[in-house]
Design a protein around this motif. Structure first.
Motif, PDB file in Angstrom:
ATOM      1  N   LEU A  24       0.713  -1.670   0.308  1.00 49.42           N
ATOM      2  CA  LEU A  24       0.217  -0.003  -0.056  1.00 49.42           C
ATOM      3  C   LEU A  24       0.538   1.146  -0.238  1.00 49.42           C
ATOM      4  O   LEU A  24       2.048   1.705   0.763  1.00 49.42           O
ATOM      5  CB  LEU A  24      -0.540  -0.230   1.248  1.00 49.42           C
ATOM      6  N   GLN A  25       0.504   2.119  -1.161  1.00 51.14           N
ATOM      7  CA  GLN A  25       1.590   2.858  -0.750  1.00 51.14           C
ATOM      8  C   GLN A  25       0.623   4.302  -1.583  1.00 51.14           C
ATOM      9  O   GLN A  25      -0.564   4.498  -1.349  1.00 51.14           O
ATOM     10  CB  GLN A  25       2.302   3.787  -2.253  1.00 51.14           C
ATOM     11  N   LEU A  26       0.379   5.536  -0.229  1.00 48.68           N
ATOM     12  CA  LEU A  26      -0.716   6.781  -0.516  1.00 48.68           C
ATOM     13  C   LEU A  26      -0.646   7.576  -1.591  1.00 48.68           C
ATOM     14  O   LEU A  26       0.643   8.177  -1.026  1.00 48.68           O
ATOM     15  CB  LEU A  26      -0.875   6.919   0.964  1.00 48.68           C
ATOM     16  N   ARG A  27      -0.964   7.710  -2.300  1.00 54.92           N
ATOM     17  CA  ARG A  27      -0.162   8.485  -4.039  1.00 54.92           C
ATOM     18  C   ARG A  27      -0.445  10.084  -3.187  1.00 54.92           C
ATOM     19  O   ARG A  27       0.102  11.194  -3.157  1.00 54.92           O
ATOM     20  CB  ARG A  27      -1.652   8.376  -4.263  1.00 54.92           C
ATOM     21  N   HIS A  28      -0.954  10.082  -1.910  1.00 54.96           N
ATOM     22  CA  HIS A  28      -1.601  11.807  -1.762  1.00 54.96           C
ATOM     23  C   HIS A  28      -2.895  11.003  -0.435  1.00 54.96           C
ATOM     24  O   HIS A  28      -3.079  10.671  -0.564  1.00 54.96           O
ATOM     25  CB  HIS A  28      -2.114  12.630  -2.893  1.00 54.96           C
ATOM     26  N   HIS A  29      -1.935  12.197   0.295  1.00 52.73           N
ATOM     27  CA  HIS A  29      -3.329  12.560   1.284  1.00 52.73           C
ATOM     28  C   HIS A  29      -4.315  13.445   1.152  1.00 52.73           C
ATOM     29  O   HIS A  29      -3.820  14.438   0.825  1.00 52.73           O
ATOM     30  CB  HIS A  29      -2.992  13.093   2.637  1.00 52.73           C
ATOM     31  N   PRO A  30      -5.196  12.738   0.922  1.00 55.84           N
ATOM     32  CA  PRO A  30      -6.425  13.597   0.303  1.00 55.84           C
ATOM     33  C   PRO A  30      -6.877  15.390   1.044  1.00 55.84           C
ATOM     34  O   PRO A  30      -6.598  15.765   2.949  1.00 55.84           O
ATOM     35  CB  PRO A  30      -7.808  12.549   0.827  1.00 55.84           C
ATOM     36  N   ALA A  31      -6.964  16.899   0.503  1.00 59.10           N
ATOM     37  CA  ALA A  31      -7.230  17.361   1.119  1.00 59.10           C
ATOM     38  C   ALA A  31      -8.582  18.144   1.541  1.00 59.10           C
ATOM     39  O   ALA A  31      -8.603  18.630   2.591  1.00 59.10           O
ATOM     40  CB  ALA A  31      -6.766  18.421   0.001  1.00 59.10           C
ATOM     41  N   ASP A  32      -9.715  16.783   0.600  1.00 61.46           N
ATOM     42  CA  ASP A  32     -11.039  17.655   1.216  1.00 61.46           C
ATOM     43  C   ASP A  32     -11.363  16.974   2.382  1.00 61.46           C
ATOM     44  O   ASP A  32     -11.196  15.941   2.594  1.00 61.46           O
ATOM     45  CB  ASP A  32     -11.367  16.695   0.008  1.00 61.46           C
ATOM     46  N   GLU A  33     -12.057  17.673   3.223  1.00 61.54           N
ATOM     47  CA  GLU A  33     -12.314  16.700   4.912  1.00 61.54           C
ATOM     48  C   GLU A  33     -12.933  15.657   4.574  1.00 61.54           C
ATOM     49  O   GLU A  33     -12.737  14.438   5.447  1.00 61.54           O
ATOM     50  CB  GLU A  33     -12.819  18.062   5.583  1.00 61.54           C
ATOM     51  N   ALA A  34     -14.160  15.196   3.610  1.00 62.95           N
ATOM     52  CA  ALA A  34     -15.297  14.485   3.960  1.00 62.95           C
ATOM     53  C   ALA A  34     -14.422  12.722   2.654  1.00 62.95           C
ATOM     54  O   ALA A  34     -13.916  12.046   3.478  1.00 62.95           O
ATOM     55  CB  ALA A  34     -15.802  14.710   2.470  1.00 62.95           C
ATOM     56  N   ASP A  35     -13.112  13.326   1.959  1.00 59.22           N
ATOM     57  CA  ASP A  35     -12.269  12.310   1.747  1.00 59.22           C
ATOM     58  C   ASP A  35     -11.194  11.946   3.350  1.00 59.22           C
ATOM     59  O   ASP A  35     -10.481  10.423   3.142  1.00 59.22           O
ATOM     60  CB  ASP A  35     -11.660  12.779   1.119  1.00 59.22           C
TER      61      ASP A  35
END
Length: 670
Positions: free
Chosen positions: A365-376
């Protein structure tokens, strides 16, 4: 039928207790037996979470024919490198000198005086790629011992002489110019594509990153870039456990995609502190998750931290263990846990593909990006929670539950960093509990025992890294709690180290003068996956001087740092922790005493003081009784004479115990 290792306390040695090999633990009895039978000694060194140690054990040490040959022609000794780092260090030096590389399992054959005449690492059970099998190597070595004994002994004596050669090191100051040069050398080795330094395999360069974080100089912008890019790359990588938090030992590839899945306490303790000190959103998140992992999966019943989690686990209970099965996923497995919609979303976010990025169609598992949107972000937190719950149903990797003093010292320091910076009193409470365990079980009369297990201390004496890392942990507790008992405990350890480990050139040996005599006395100032004994002790000496004002601690630190200058010039990647200390030495470190009633005002002063790189920061409600005549036993000397200003919390910023006027606003600290 169990062999002699059945009586061992080391989890690694116990893994070999059912081998048909007639193993001995390291000790004079094994050497006496080899002399009596006039056979050479085979030394096998590894550790419980070592993947290739497991492979060699299964292929060779569990094989009856191989064991029969070993038992007839050798006396075989098994050593846990984490219990006996001194033995490991001496023979790893021999292995790298004789072969050009090192690693574990380490396989050494030596004479009755402990002088090696063969060294290697993993040896396969069958000839492969032009290399002989383990049995073929054994046959050749046994034949040489019988037929060419004089030649073998001359070779062993020559290697032993090389190991014992004068270890005195040139000593010159680590000047600002040399520190600038170290940054320039690191920039040449920096991987601009993926972050980190060098190619594959790629290890977390924690100590170098702390040096870059503290560095102030001509290349500051470049240092900040290398730091920021690397910590972000590691946090999003397959080396970081995106579900449960915590870091694997290293990545096998340049891009950090596939880790070597074992999770070591020493890595996570250091990375916890580094990310907490970053003072960024990324740092706070990774520090929190890593601390949670340590407390959830490495905490022992006695309040310490276990050494490691294995890389291997079976797909089904009782099945054959394979590397990474506990951590890797397929798209179908994600869907089975999360449902089609969330499964597809998670597969895209974590780069889980149909072909797989690992083995057997599975992906790390690689996290491509940490979501900026609070819901995400909330969605990601829910996905991680569900995946963690599902993963808990898989057969778990084994845990090496011995408590190593040095690494628990690192854990204390990391937890204190996280607790103070993230407002987590539970982290501080855990750190205190670990400190109390070390004091109760590992430390007696200023001396350290290396390991304990299940609340019982082992017999092995501590080495220099134990003194340095545990003293640093106690000094971190002294700063966080303002309790002078931790300072007393730390300085007792430092005094023991200064007396028993000092080298004539100002540096330090890794074993005490009264330790067991080996074929050579180990001494290595270079950092590896954890700080060297010298660099860990230097940090503790610097902090002890800042808290006590005793010049002998700073003088000893300066002398020791001078012996690392050659290494810092030539290979700064292996001198990061010494360089991190060196950058604070000319004007500091800053000493900050914050005194006044607990609350938001005092917290704000402490928070600002903790942003100063390398600063020593002590906070307390009151220094009642802290007059000029107070003793160290009653109060930490840095706090003596410090009082609130007009009833308000005040910060005293000092250098060498010479303090500026107290300030009551965070902006006045700098």
């Amino acid at each position: 039928m169990a062999n002699r290792l059945a009586a061992a306390t080391s989890p690694y040695l116990l893994q070999h207790a059912e081998n048909p090999v007639d193993w001995w633990e390291w000790g004079p009895e094994a050497f006496d037996e080899a002399k009596r039978r006039n056979v050479p000694i085979l030394l096998s060194v590894g550790y419980a979470a070592c993947h290739w140690c497991h492979v060699m054990a299964h292929e060779s040490f569990e094989d009856q024919a191989t064991a029969d040959y070993l038992n007839k022609h050798f006396v075989s000794i098994k050593v846990d490198r984490e219990e006996r780092p001194d033995v490991d260090a001496v023979y790893m030096q021999a292995t790298t000198a004789m072969t050009g590389q090192g690693g574990w399992p380490m396989t050494v054959v030596m004479d009755h005086e402990g002088a090696p005449f063969f060294a290697g690492t993993y040896l396969p059970d069958q000839p492969r790629h032009g290399s002989p099998s383990f049995t073929q190597v054994l046959q050749a070595l046994s034949g040489a011992w019988v037929d060419r004994g004089d030649d073998v002994r001359r070779t062993a004596a020559s290697v032993a002489e090389h190991l014992r050669k004068d270890a005195a090191m040139p000593a010159y100051a680590l000047t600002r110019e040399r520190i600038d040069s170290a940054v320039a050398t690191l920039a040449q080795e920096y991987d601009a594509m993926a972050g980190g330094f060098g190619g594959a395999p790629k290890f977390p360069p924690t100590m170098v990153l702390e040096f870059l974080r503290r560095y102030r100089g001509d290349a500051e912008q470049q240092a900040r870039h290398m730091l920021a890019r690397t910590v972000a790359a590691m946090a999003g990588s397959g080396m970081y456990d995106q579900v449960g938090g915590g870091f694997a030992r290293y990545a096998v590839d340049r891009a950090w995609v596939v880790p070597h899945f074992e999770k070591m306490l020493y890595d996570n303790a250091q990375l916890l502190g580094l990310y907490a000190r970053l003072g960024s959103e990324l740092g706070d998140r990774i520090a929190t998750e890593t601390a949670d992992f340590m407390l959830r999966e490495l905490r022992t019943a006695q309040g310490g931290f276990a050494s490691a989690l294995d890389a291997d686990s079976p797909a089904e209970p009782g099945g054959h263990a394979e590397e990474g099965l506990f951590y890797a996923w397929t798209p179908a497995q994600l869907t089975a846990v999360l449902g089609a919609t969330d499964g597809a979303w998670a597969a895209e976010l974590f780069n889980v593909t149909e072909d797989g990025t690992f083995e057997h169609g599975m992906s790390t598992l690689q996290l491509r990006h940490h979501p900026a949107d609070e819901a995400d972000r909330a969605r990601l937190a829910d996905v991680r929670r569900r995946l963690l719950a599902a993963r808990e149903q898989r057969p778990r990797p084994a845990r090496d539950d011995k408590v190593v003093a040095a690494w628990n010292g690192l854990a204390i320091s990391g937890l204190v960093d996280a607790g103070r910076r993230l407002g987590r009193p539970d982290h501080l409470e855990a750190a205190v509990e670990t400190g109390e365990l070390l004091e109760r079980l590992h430390v007696e009369d200023g001396r350290i025992l290396r390991v304990s297990r299940d609340g019982v201390a082992g017999a092995h004496a501590g080495v220099l890294e134990d003194y340095g890392c545990v003293a640093s942990g106690f000094l971190a507790l002294a700063q966080a709690t303002a309790d002078a008992r931790w300072l007393r405990s730390a300085t007792r350890l430092l005094d023991t180290a200064l007396e028993g480990f000092a080298a004539p050139d100002g540096g330090f040996f890794d074993t005490s003068a009264d330790a067991e005599v080996l074929v050579a006395r180990p001494r290595d100032p270079g950092d590896n996956a954890s700080p060297s004994g010298l660099s860990s002790l230097v940090h503790a000496l610097v902090e002890a001087h800042a808290l006590t004002g005793e010049g002998r601690y700073r003088d000893a630190a300066e002398r020791a740092l001078a012996t690392v200058s050659v290494l810092a010039d030539k290979a700064p990647r292996f001198a990061g922790w010494s360089l991190a200390a060196a950058v604070t030495m000319p004007d500091g470190p800053l000493e900050v005493a914050v005194v006044g009633p607990a609350g938001e005002a005092r917290d704000a002063l402490v928070a600002k003081a903790l942003t100063l790189p390398g600063a020593v920061v002590v906070a307390t409600d009151s220094t009642e009784g802290s007059t000029e005549g107070s003793t160290e036993d009653a109060v930490i000397p840095l706090l003596v004479g410090r009082t609130p200003v007009d009833g308000r919390p005040a910060a005293y910023v000092c250098r060498g115990f010479v303090c500026e006027r107290p300030v009551t606003e965070p902006d006045g600290i700098g």
